[in-house]
Write a protein that holds these residues in place. Sequence first.
Motif, PDB file in Angstrom:
ATOM      1  N   ILE A 104       0.845  -1.203   0.000  1.00 21.23           N
ATOM      2  CA  ILE A 104       0.000   0.000   0.000  1.00 21.23           C
ATOM      3  C   ILE A 104       0.876   1.247   0.000  1.00 21.23           C
ATOM      4  CG2 ILE A 104      -1.633   1.353   1.388  1.00 21.23           C
ATOM      5  CD1 ILE A 104      -2.883  -1.297   2.277  1.00 21.23           C
ATOM      6  N   GLY A 105       1.927   1.227   0.812  1.00 23.83           N
ATOM      7  CA  GLY A 105       2.852   2.357   0.862  1.00 23.83           C
ATOM      8  C   GLY A 105       3.501   2.632  -0.487  1.00 23.83           C
ATOM      9  N   ILE A 106       3.896   1.565  -1.200  1.00 26.39           N
ATOM     10  CA  ILE A 106       4.535   1.724  -2.513  1.00 26.39           C
ATOM     11  C   ILE A 106       3.563   2.356  -3.511  1.00 26.39           C
ATOM     12  CG2 ILE A 106       5.461   0.462  -4.503  1.00 26.39           C
ATOM     13  CD1 ILE A 106       6.625  -1.566  -2.479  1.00 26.39           C
ATOM     14  N   VAL A 225      -6.772  16.819  -1.180  1.00 21.22           N
ATOM     15  CA  VAL A 225      -6.172  15.726  -0.421  1.00 21.22           C
ATOM     16  C   VAL A 225      -4.806  16.152   0.093  1.00 21.22           C
ATOM     17  CG1 VAL A 225      -5.381  13.342  -0.488  1.00 21.22           C
ATOM     18  CG2 VAL A 225      -7.412  14.019  -1.774  1.00 21.22           C
ATOM     19  N   GLN A 226      -4.632  16.001   1.390  1.00 20.39           N
ATOM     20  CA  GLN A 226      -3.370  16.398   2.017  1.00 20.39           C
ATOM     21  C   GLN A 226      -2.252  15.431   1.640  1.00 20.39           C
ATOM     22  OE1 GLN A 226      -2.652  19.002   3.941  1.00 20.39           O
ATOM     23  NE2 GLN A 226      -0.575  18.417   4.492  1.00 20.39           N
ATOM     24  N   GLU A 227      -1.193  15.959   1.117  1.00 23.67           N
ATOM     25  CA  GLU A 227      -0.025  15.136   0.805  1.00 23.67           C
ATOM     26  C   GLU A 227       0.916  15.131   2.005  1.00 23.67           C
ATOM     27  OE1 GLU A 227       0.285  13.405  -1.818  1.00 23.67           O
ATOM     28  OE2 GLU A 227      -1.241  14.238  -3.151  1.00 23.67           O
ATOM     29  N   GLY A 228       1.482  14.003   2.314  1.00 21.92           N
ATOM     30  CA  GLY A 228       2.414  13.918   3.432  1.00 21.92           C
ATOM     31  C   GLY A 228       3.747  14.570   3.077  1.00 21.92           C
ATOM     32  N   ASP A 229       4.613  14.686   4.064  1.00 16.44           N
ATOM     33  CA  ASP A 229       5.949  15.240   3.811  1.00 16.44           C
ATOM     34  C   ASP A 229       6.671  14.365   2.798  1.00 16.44           C
ATOM     35  OD1 ASP A 229       5.439  17.200   5.675  1.00 16.44           O
ATOM     36  OD2 ASP A 229       6.307  16.043   7.343  1.00 16.44           O
ATOM     37  N   LYS A 230       7.422  15.026   1.932  1.00 16.72           N
ATOM     38  CA  LYS A 230       8.156  14.298   0.893  1.00 16.72           C
ATOM     39  C   LYS A 230       9.162  13.345   1.532  1.00 16.72           C
ATOM     40  CE  LYS A 230       9.044  13.602  -3.497  1.00 16.72           C
ATOM     41  NZ  LYS A 230       8.016  13.046  -4.394  1.00 16.72           N
ATOM     42  N   GLN A 231       9.058  12.082   1.179  1.00 18.99           N
ATOM     43  CA  GLN A 231       9.953  11.062   1.727  1.00 18.99           C
ATOM     44  C   GLN A 231      10.703  10.365   0.604  1.00 18.99           C
ATOM     45  OE1 GLN A 231       6.851   8.740   3.820  1.00 18.99           O
ATOM     46  NE2 GLN A 231       8.027   9.073   5.684  1.00 18.99           N
ATOM     47  N   SER A 232      11.866   9.862   0.924  1.00 16.51           N
ATOM     48  CA  SER A 232      12.549   9.001  -0.037  1.00 16.51           C
ATOM     49  C   SER A 232      11.842   7.652  -0.044  1.00 16.51           C
ATOM     50  CB  SER A 232      14.017   8.823   0.360  1.00 16.51           C
ATOM     51  OG  SER A 232      14.116   8.004   1.519  1.00 16.51           O
ATOM     52  N   PHE A 233      12.128   6.857  -1.058  1.00 11.98           N
ATOM     53  CA  PHE A 233      11.485   5.550  -1.192  1.00 11.98           C
ATOM     54  C   PHE A 233      11.754   4.673   0.032  1.00 11.98           C
ATOM     55  CE2 PHE A 233      11.495   1.109  -2.658  1.00 11.98           C
ATOM     56  CZ  PHE A 233      10.203   1.021  -3.152  1.00 11.98           C
ATOM     57  N   GLY A 238      10.314   2.014   5.354  1.00 12.65           N
ATOM     58  CA  GLY A 238      10.486   1.838   6.792  1.00 12.65           C
ATOM     59  C   GLY A 238       9.244   2.228   7.572  1.00 12.65           C
ATOM     60  N   GLU A 239       8.614   3.337   7.154  1.00 12.75           N
ATOM     61  CA  GLU A 239       7.416   3.800   7.850  1.00 12.75           C
ATOM     62  C   GLU A 239       6.273   2.810   7.725  1.00 12.75           C
ATOM     63  OE1 GLU A 239       4.130   7.272   7.145  1.00 12.75           O
ATOM     64  OE2 GLU A 239       6.229   7.906   7.133  1.00 12.75           O
ATOM     65  N   TYR A 240       6.020   2.313   6.504  1.00 14.07           N
ATOM     66  CA  TYR A 240       4.890   1.408   6.294  1.00 14.07           C
ATOM     67  C   TYR A 240       5.151   0.018   6.885  1.00 14.07           C
ATOM     68  CZ  TYR A 240       1.930   4.483   3.559  1.00 14.07           C
ATOM     69  OH  TYR A 240       1.083   5.494   3.171  1.00 14.07           O
ATOM     70  N   ILE A 241       6.404  -0.407   6.906  1.00 13.19           N
ATOM     71  CA  ILE A 241       6.731  -1.675   7.566  1.00 13.19           C
ATOM     72  C   ILE A 241       6.398  -1.592   9.056  1.00 13.19           C
ATOM     73  CG2 ILE A 241       8.657  -3.137   8.323  1.00 13.19           C
ATOM     74  CD1 ILE A 241       9.945  -2.603   5.562  1.00 13.19           C
ATOM     75  N   LEU A 242       6.814  -0.503   9.691  1.00 12.87           N
ATOM     76  CA  LEU A 242       6.542  -0.325  11.119  1.00 12.87           C
ATOM     77  C   LEU A 242       5.051  -0.152  11.380  1.00 12.87           C
ATOM     78  CD1 LEU A 242       9.501   1.986  12.220  1.00 12.87           C
ATOM     79  CD2 LEU A 242       9.183  -0.446  12.714  1.00 12.87           C
ATOM     80  N   ASP A 243       4.372   0.585  10.497  1.00 15.00           N
ATOM     81  CA  ASP A 243       2.921   0.774  10.656  1.00 15.00           C
ATOM     82  C   ASP A 243       2.195  -0.567  10.579  1.00 15.00           C
ATOM     83  OD1 ASP A 243       3.142   3.476  11.000  1.00 15.00           O
ATOM     84  OD2 ASP A 243       2.601   4.006   8.942  1.00 15.00           O
ATOM     85  N   GLY A 244       2.586  -1.399   9.609  1.00 18.04           N
ATOM     86  CA  GLY A 244       1.951  -2.707   9.483  1.00 18.04           C
ATOM     87  C   GLY A 244       2.194  -3.572  10.692  1.00 18.04           C
ATOM     88  N   PHE A 245       3.421  -3.517  11.215  1.00 10.92           N
ATOM     89  CA  PHE A 245       3.741  -4.311  12.406  1.00 10.92           C
ATOM     90  C   PHE A 245       2.963  -3.819  13.628  1.00 10.92           C
ATOM     91  CE2 PHE A 245       6.526  -5.612  15.991  1.00 10.92           C
ATOM     92  CZ  PHE A 245       6.498  -6.979  15.759  1.00 10.92           C
ATOM     93  N   LYS A 246       2.793  -2.498  13.729  1.00 13.30           N
ATOM     94  CA  LYS A 246       2.014  -1.931  14.837  1.00 13.30           C
ATOM     95  C   LYS A 246       0.574  -2.429  14.785  1.00 13.30           C
ATOM     96  CE  LYS A 246       4.695   2.359  15.224  1.00 13.30           C
ATOM     97  NZ  LYS A 246       4.700   3.819  14.901  1.00 13.30           N
ATOM     98  N   VAL A 247       0.000  -2.454  13.578  1.00 11.45           N
ATOM     99  CA  VAL A 247      -1.376  -2.943  13.421  1.00 11.45           C
ATOM    100  C   VAL A 247      -1.474  -4.393  13.880  1.00 11.45           C
ATOM    101  CG1 VAL A 247      -3.182  -3.529  11.750  1.00 11.45           C
ATOM    102  CG2 VAL A 247      -1.981  -1.347  11.563  1.00 11.45           C
ATOM    103  N   ALA A 248      -0.517  -5.221  13.450  1.00 15.44           N
ATOM    104  CA  ALA A 248      -0.523  -6.640  13.832  1.00 15.44           C
ATOM    105  C   ALA A 248      -0.422  -6.803  15.344  1.00 15.44           C
ATOM    106  CB  ALA A 248       0.631  -7.372  13.138  1.00 15.44           C
TER     107      ALA A 248
END
Length: 393
Positions: A104-106, A225-233, A238-248
Amino acid sequence: MKYIIAIIGLLVVIGLAALASSNRRKIKYKPIITMIIIQLVLSYLLLNTKFGLVVVKGIANVFGRLLEYAGEGISFVFGGLANEGEAPFFITVLLPIVFISVLIGIFQHFKILPVVMRGIGFVLSKVNGMGKLESYNAVASAVIGQSEVFITVKKQLGQLPPHRMYTLCASAMSTVSMSIVGAYMTMIKPEYVVTALVLNLFGGFIIASIINPYTVDENEDMLVVQEGDKQSFFEMLGEYILDGFKVAIVVAAMLIGFVALIAAINNVFDLIFGITFQQILGYIFAPFAFIMGIPISELVTAGGIMATKLVTNEFVAMIQLTELEHVLSERTLGIISVFLVSFANFSSIGIISGAVKGLHEKQGNTVARFGLKLLFGATLVSVLTSIIVSIIL
């Protein structure tokens, strides 16, 4: 007979929604009838045609392959942890959420999802008679999650009146995020998961337009639609991996607490009254199970599963459903399965109001005040979806 019960069920759901309506005179029944017809057509296509079978199989195969990929990472970290022949729920059902969150993040990072969500939202707004913002929010909730979606519209939060906030929150509670759809498909049949996802999208607007009718001025309906801060790939990964783990982890913690609590309460009630707490809830919810088309002999059992979902969450109820599937008919399994695919439970009130409050404190307090009304509407959406499916099965 099932058609008569379904008609009664539709009238009951619409009647209950009308009782809670903020302004019955403003209810527009034409788009409501249109969306119910669309629900019936989509339900028939997905459950009773070769085209629907191909679509569902295709989606199920995609998620099946994603779960296989997720399994590679899980096996690398947790391989050998489980005893032979056993499949721990946390490892097989919850941890794949991490990988799906990354995907989803990608798609978000490369601006694919925002285009799709806005496009579908625009089409929906032409059908449901509501604003583009509300339509976008419903689609976005089903993709990125019930709490994360508010980040994308945080610029508008402070400008929205309570009635529009209600619709946004109702959509978030009536749908489920794509990150956990794969987890659902490991517990209930994919065709019911897919059907519920589609029907709930329209059901949320049907119930919201009865409970909370209003007209949006075109000049007030600017979808920014609010765009988030510009991030590198790799920052995004890293953000979405941690977010997914937090949900789990959060889902696992809630399951431990709720399952243990229900077991304790059931035991206490059984010792004192000779009947478990879930059986009592089953009798209370039996009338709703009846208008959903559940056979009379299975009303109490089905009602208990429905109540479990309301007071705990859908995962606990799905676990209970899998344990009882050998004593339930295929019709009941299908109807209850689609009922369970939503975030309509008490804990969602806190999740949604907390998410909004984190972005805008005043609006968060507003959401908390109509929390029970929000849950009432979202539960009616689940009942409506089950009634529609009962006509097709």
